[in-house]
Enzyme design. Structure first.
Site, PDB file in Angstrom:
ATOM      1  N   ARG A 108       0.814  -1.228   0.000  1.00  0.00           N
ATOM      2  CA  ARG A 108       0.000   0.000   0.000  1.00  0.00           C
ATOM      3  C   ARG A 108       0.842   1.270   0.000  1.00  0.00           C
ATOM      4  O   ARG A 108       0.412   2.319   0.473  1.00  0.00           O
ATOM      5  CB  ARG A 108      -0.976   0.011   1.183  1.00  0.00           C
ATOM      6  CG  ARG A 108      -1.978  -1.139   1.148  1.00  0.00           C
ATOM      7  CD  ARG A 108      -3.258  -0.791   1.890  1.00  0.00           C
ATOM      8  NE  ARG A 108      -4.179  -1.911   1.882  1.00  0.00           N
ATOM      9  CZ  ARG A 108      -4.278  -2.803   2.869  1.00  0.00           C
ATOM     10  NH1 ARG A 108      -3.515  -2.692   3.935  1.00  0.00           N
ATOM     11  NH2 ARG A 108      -5.143  -3.787   2.777  1.00  0.00           N
ATOM     12  N   LYS A 130       3.065  11.281 -12.091  1.00  0.00           N
ATOM     13  CA  LYS A 130       2.221  10.368 -12.884  1.00  0.00           C
ATOM     14  C   LYS A 130       3.025   9.120 -13.179  1.00  0.00           C
ATOM     15  O   LYS A 130       4.148   9.192 -13.672  1.00  0.00           O
ATOM     16  CB  LYS A 130       1.830  11.015 -14.209  1.00  0.00           C
ATOM     17  CG  LYS A 130       0.638  11.928 -14.133  1.00  0.00           C
ATOM     18  CD  LYS A 130       0.159  12.249 -15.555  1.00  0.00           C
ATOM     19  CE  LYS A 130      -0.935  13.276 -15.572  1.00  0.00           C
ATOM     20  NZ  LYS A 130      -1.322  13.636 -16.957  1.00  0.00           N
ATOM     21  N   GLU A 172       9.726  16.786 -26.122  1.00  0.00           N
ATOM     22  CA  GLU A 172       9.058  17.320 -24.928  1.00  0.00           C
ATOM     23  C   GLU A 172       9.554  18.731 -24.593  1.00  0.00           C
ATOM     24  O   GLU A 172       8.793  19.574 -24.104  1.00  0.00           O
ATOM     25  CB  GLU A 172       9.260  16.398 -23.711  1.00  0.00           C
ATOM     26  CG  GLU A 172       8.701  14.982 -23.873  1.00  0.00           C
ATOM     27  CD  GLU A 172       7.169  14.899 -23.843  1.00  0.00           C
ATOM     28  OE1 GLU A 172       6.503  15.937 -23.673  1.00  0.00           O
ATOM     29  OE2 GLU A 172       6.661  13.770 -24.014  1.00  0.00           O
ATOM     30  N   LYS A 214       8.132  22.211 -15.916  1.00  0.00           N
ATOM     31  CA  LYS A 214       7.099  21.184 -15.714  1.00  0.00           C
ATOM     32  C   LYS A 214       6.674  21.111 -14.247  1.00  0.00           C
ATOM     33  O   LYS A 214       5.494  21.002 -13.938  1.00  0.00           O
ATOM     34  CB  LYS A 214       7.577  19.815 -16.189  1.00  0.00           C
ATOM     35  CG  LYS A 214       6.547  18.741 -15.841  1.00  0.00           C
ATOM     36  CD  LYS A 214       6.598  17.485 -16.623  1.00  0.00           C
ATOM     37  CE  LYS A 214       5.476  16.555 -16.144  1.00  0.00           C
ATOM     38  NZ  LYS A 214       5.512  15.235 -16.750  1.00  0.00           N
ATOM     39  N   GLU A 224      -4.485  17.553 -12.294  1.00  0.00           N
ATOM     40  CA  GLU A 224      -4.898  17.842 -13.665  1.00  0.00           C
ATOM     41  C   GLU A 224      -6.347  18.280 -13.795  1.00  0.00           C
ATOM     42  O   GLU A 224      -7.126  17.687 -14.540  1.00  0.00           O
ATOM     43  CB  GLU A 224      -4.616  16.592 -14.545  1.00  0.00           C
ATOM     44  CG  GLU A 224      -4.528  16.970 -16.013  1.00  0.00           C
ATOM     45  CD  GLU A 224      -3.931  15.869 -16.885  1.00  0.00           C
ATOM     46  OE1 GLU A 224      -2.908  15.296 -16.486  1.00  0.00           O
ATOM     47  OE2 GLU A 224      -4.481  15.613 -17.951  1.00  0.00           O
ATOM     48  N   ARG A 228      -2.475  21.738 -15.819  1.00  0.00           N
ATOM     49  CA  ARG A 228      -1.621  20.584 -16.141  1.00  0.00           C
ATOM     50  C   ARG A 228      -2.000  19.929 -17.468  1.00  0.00           C
ATOM     51  O   ARG A 228      -1.176  19.294 -18.110  1.00  0.00           O
ATOM     52  CB  ARG A 228      -1.679  19.541 -15.005  1.00  0.00           C
ATOM     53  CG  ARG A 228      -0.681  18.401 -15.221  1.00  0.00           C
ATOM     54  CD  ARG A 228      -0.517  17.478 -14.026  1.00  0.00           C
ATOM     55  NE  ARG A 228       0.528  16.503 -14.302  1.00  0.00           N
ATOM     56  CZ  ARG A 228       1.035  15.652 -13.417  1.00  0.00           C
ATOM     57  NH1 ARG A 228       0.604  15.674 -12.186  1.00  0.00           N
ATOM     58  NH2 ARG A 228       1.987  14.805 -13.757  1.00  0.00           N
ATOM     59  N   ASN A 232      -0.426  18.049 -22.194  1.00  0.00           N
ATOM     60  CA  ASN A 232      -0.859  17.030 -23.156  1.00  0.00           C
ATOM     61  C   ASN A 232      -0.770  17.513 -24.595  1.00  0.00           C
ATOM     62  O   ASN A 232      -1.188  16.797 -25.511  1.00  0.00           O
ATOM     63  CB  ASN A 232      -2.297  16.595 -22.847  1.00  0.00           C
ATOM     64  CG  ASN A 232      -2.371  15.812 -21.558  1.00  0.00           C
ATOM     65  OD1 ASN A 232      -1.497  14.996 -21.275  1.00  0.00           O
ATOM     66  ND2 ASN A 232      -3.396  16.063 -20.763  1.00  0.00           N
ATOM     67  N   HIS A 235      -0.086  15.197 -27.386  1.00  0.00           N
ATOM     68  CA  HIS A 235      -0.129  13.836 -26.831  1.00  0.00           C
ATOM     69  C   HIS A 235      -1.418  13.071 -27.122  1.00  0.00           C
ATOM     70  O   HIS A 235      -1.431  11.846 -27.057  1.00  0.00           O
ATOM     71  CB  HIS A 235       0.087  13.879 -25.303  1.00  0.00           C
ATOM     72  CG  HIS A 235       1.537  14.031 -24.941  1.00  0.00           C
ATOM     73  ND1 HIS A 235       2.283  15.115 -25.325  1.00  0.00           N
ATOM     74  CD2 HIS A 235       2.386  13.210 -24.269  1.00  0.00           C
ATOM     75  CE1 HIS A 235       3.523  14.978 -24.874  1.00  0.00           C
ATOM     76  NE2 HIS A 235       3.619  13.833 -24.236  1.00  0.00           N
ATOM     77  N   HIS A 239      -0.402   9.792 -28.601  1.00  0.00           N
ATOM     78  CA  HIS A 239      -0.563   8.489 -27.937  1.00  0.00           C
ATOM     79  C   HIS A 239      -1.320   7.494 -28.815  1.00  0.00           C
ATOM     80  O   HIS A 239      -1.014   6.304 -28.828  1.00  0.00           O
ATOM     81  CB  HIS A 239      -1.302   8.653 -26.608  1.00  0.00           C
ATOM     82  CG  HIS A 239      -0.391   9.051 -25.488  1.00  0.00           C
ATOM     83  ND1 HIS A 239      -0.862   9.476 -24.266  1.00  0.00           N
ATOM     84  CD2 HIS A 239       0.952   9.081 -25.400  1.00  0.00           C
ATOM     85  CE1 HIS A 239       0.170   9.761 -23.485  1.00  0.00           C
ATOM     86  NE2 HIS A 239       1.283   9.537 -24.147  1.00  0.00           N
ATOM     87  N   HIS A 249       8.105   7.671 -28.771  1.00  0.00           N
ATOM     88  CA  HIS A 249       7.223   8.669 -28.159  1.00  0.00           C
ATOM     89  C   HIS A 249       7.472  10.051 -28.779  1.00  0.00           C
ATOM     90  O   HIS A 249       6.524  10.782 -29.085  1.00  0.00           O
ATOM     91  CB  HIS A 249       7.466   8.709 -26.651  1.00  0.00           C
ATOM     92  CG  HIS A 249       6.528   9.628 -25.923  1.00  0.00           C
ATOM     93  ND1 HIS A 249       5.177   9.400 -25.838  1.00  0.00           N
ATOM     94  CD2 HIS A 249       6.750  10.802 -25.264  1.00  0.00           C
ATOM     95  CE1 HIS A 249       4.608  10.382 -25.150  1.00  0.00           C
ATOM     96  NE2 HIS A 249       5.534  11.239 -24.797  1.00  0.00           N
TER      97      HIS A 249
END
Lengths: 341, 341
Positions: A108, A130, A172, A214, A224, A228, A232, A235, A239, A249
């Protein structure tokens, strides 16, 4: 070495820039730490790992899946890892994503830190908490948002970086410039990839600037809800086509940024599309590309960012200023059919 | 229906006591909800699920594993579940644990609610946000602490509960009484299991009292830095022997509580061990048992609560007052060899 600390919702994260890998011992004791890395990084930097309990993964995005997580968890149990163990991910985005995810779910949640070894991981993937794994063609379908305790930057890892990994990182970096930093956009226009590879100081400064850019976006909007989402940019389509065509990527989001720039021209009277495309091209990235718009739309329909009728698409108002644009799905479907030429 | 709300670190949780399942529609719309349940619950309460998108799992702790999580995630993707989807777990502890876990990792976290259908889930498993899956013989080795948005109590589900499930629930109820509530301990002494099964009001009041007792402990210490550890009374040894001997959870922790009571007598001059054992016995639970102390110690060594040299063991100072006792591992090993007789 420069230390900077940032407070996120549930934890503070320490950044160590211009550091040496050996400093890791100050952040996590060898006895209570398990290092996770991949074959590539391990083979090229064997000496650095001496004395550390290490799990070595097979390299590549295709291993960013549940099966790898299962294997790591079995090994952690075997090694006697407990709640006081620290996991340290040493690698590119795949390693840092998997390490963060495993640390979040093992018992956990246990402490973890990251040592990004690729340009992409240094400026993007290792920052912001993330993490996740892919499920079939769907990227990061499963994961968490959970911050590391520390990030350690040792740019000597970049010496062994293959060419396409430099491109991934610069994709990026250009994204950051497009959505947030016109001055950096000009700076990138004035230099070349070769300049940054030659000049360590120039490179280290660029990495730090991007890591902080960032970080500030994420600190302002960790979960987000707004700001934030700008990250994207490129992206959403990126993606979708990344796994469809086995693109890197960087290649995928470069094509995504190209199309988003052209959509911005159409929907936002954005005047810098040609400049964006030229800059991507300058850093060796693909821009216009043939892809199956119908199939891409189908994959997009499983994107995390969509709801039933619309999707938040990131467009550019001007260079250095990204905006969140809700698009009706029917509208997006139409746009993906046009070739903008 | 009675509504109560509690604030946890990152979210508020609404409890709906004395409610009817049909009230679920007020908490989550049928279109954007996926219900997760198991064969047993589904077969016995088919009508209740009419009109809800439902994933039906195979029942039993042996399915509280990663493979079940994989299957659910594939089905969620297939069903088009997105970030606005709510998952609702309708079942016992296995279903509520898995539902909470999947909701925590799917698309990096979506909303979820729980409808506990077993006594154990109502008074314990569904409360406090701990979720997870087992890995081999190790229980809850992987999981999260993440709160549901709501809990809905409909005690009509208990009509179909098998006898051993009543015992499981009462094992946790007796645990609560031992560590926190001497008055409830007396109340349990004055009644029998049959009383509670006959008298719905008496039962509903007991359930609510226990749900609130656990909730208050968790609110005070969500991430188990202190107070919440008390809820592990009987669980350290209990978890070790549960999978070793395929005991039910209630049976296993009842044996665990018995031994912890005897250890409390030895280490804390606890005078109520016989009363604790008699109460467990009264509610049909096993107490003294033969088990392989050496093997149990080995499994214990993988327990989440231990570090390298010691383990936090929960003992009783008096009835209604549990205490956290760090035990050296060598000391515990010795204690597990003794039979206290």
């Amino acid at each position: 070495m420069k230390k900077k600390s940032f407070s996120f919702s549930t934890a503070s994260v320490d950044y160590f820039f211009d550091a040496d890998f050996s400093y890791l011992e100050k952040l996590a004791s060898k006895e209570s730490t398990v290092v996770i890395t991949d074959d590539h990084v391990f083979a090229k930097h064997k000496k650095k790992f001496k004395g550390w309990n290490t799990i070595v993964l097979k390299p590549g995005e295709e291993y960013k899946v549940q099966q790898t997580v299962d294997v790591i968890i079995d090994q952690l149990i075997e090694m006697g890892a407990d709640r006081k163990t620290t996991l340290v991910g040493v690698g590119g985005g795949v390693v840092t994503d998997i390490t963060g995810y495993v640390a979040g779910i093992y018992m956990r949640g246990i402490r973890f830190g990251l040592v990004p070894t690729s340009l992409l991981a240094m400026v993007d993937a290792s920052i912001g908490g993330k993490n996740g794994i892919d499920v079939g063609v769907y990227k990061n379908m499963v994961g968490l948002i959970r911050q590391p305790s520390f990030l350690l930057y040792d740019i000597s890892f970049l010496q062994s970086l293959p060419r396409n990994e430099w491109q991934n990182g610069f994709a990026e970096i250009i994204k950051h410039a497009c959505i947030k930093d016109a001055a950096m956009f000009r700076h990138l226009q004035q230099h070349t990839l070769a300049d940054f590879r030659k000049d360590k100081k120039l490179l280290a400064a660029l990495i730090q600037k991007n890591a902080l850019l960032k970080t500030k976006v994420v600190v302002a909007d960790e979960f987000e809800q707004g700001e934030r989402k700008l990250l994207n940019y490129g992206h959403t389509l990126g993606h979708a086509i990344e796994n469809m065509y086995e693109l890197s990527h960087g290649q995928a989001i470069s094509i995504g940024m190209t199309y988003a720039a052209l959509m911005s021209q159409q929907l936002k009277h954005f005047s810098g599309a040609e400049e964006v495309i030229a800059l991507l091209h300058k850093y060796g990235l693909p821009t216009y590309a043939e892809f199956d718009g119908k199939q891409a739309f189908k994959v997009l329909m499983k994107d995390k960012k969509k709801d039933n009728v619309s999707i938040n698409y990131i467009l550019l108002q001007k260079i250095g200023k990204g905006v969140i644009q809700p698009l009706l799905l029917v509208q997006l479907q139409e746009l993906l059919r046009s070739d903008f030429k």
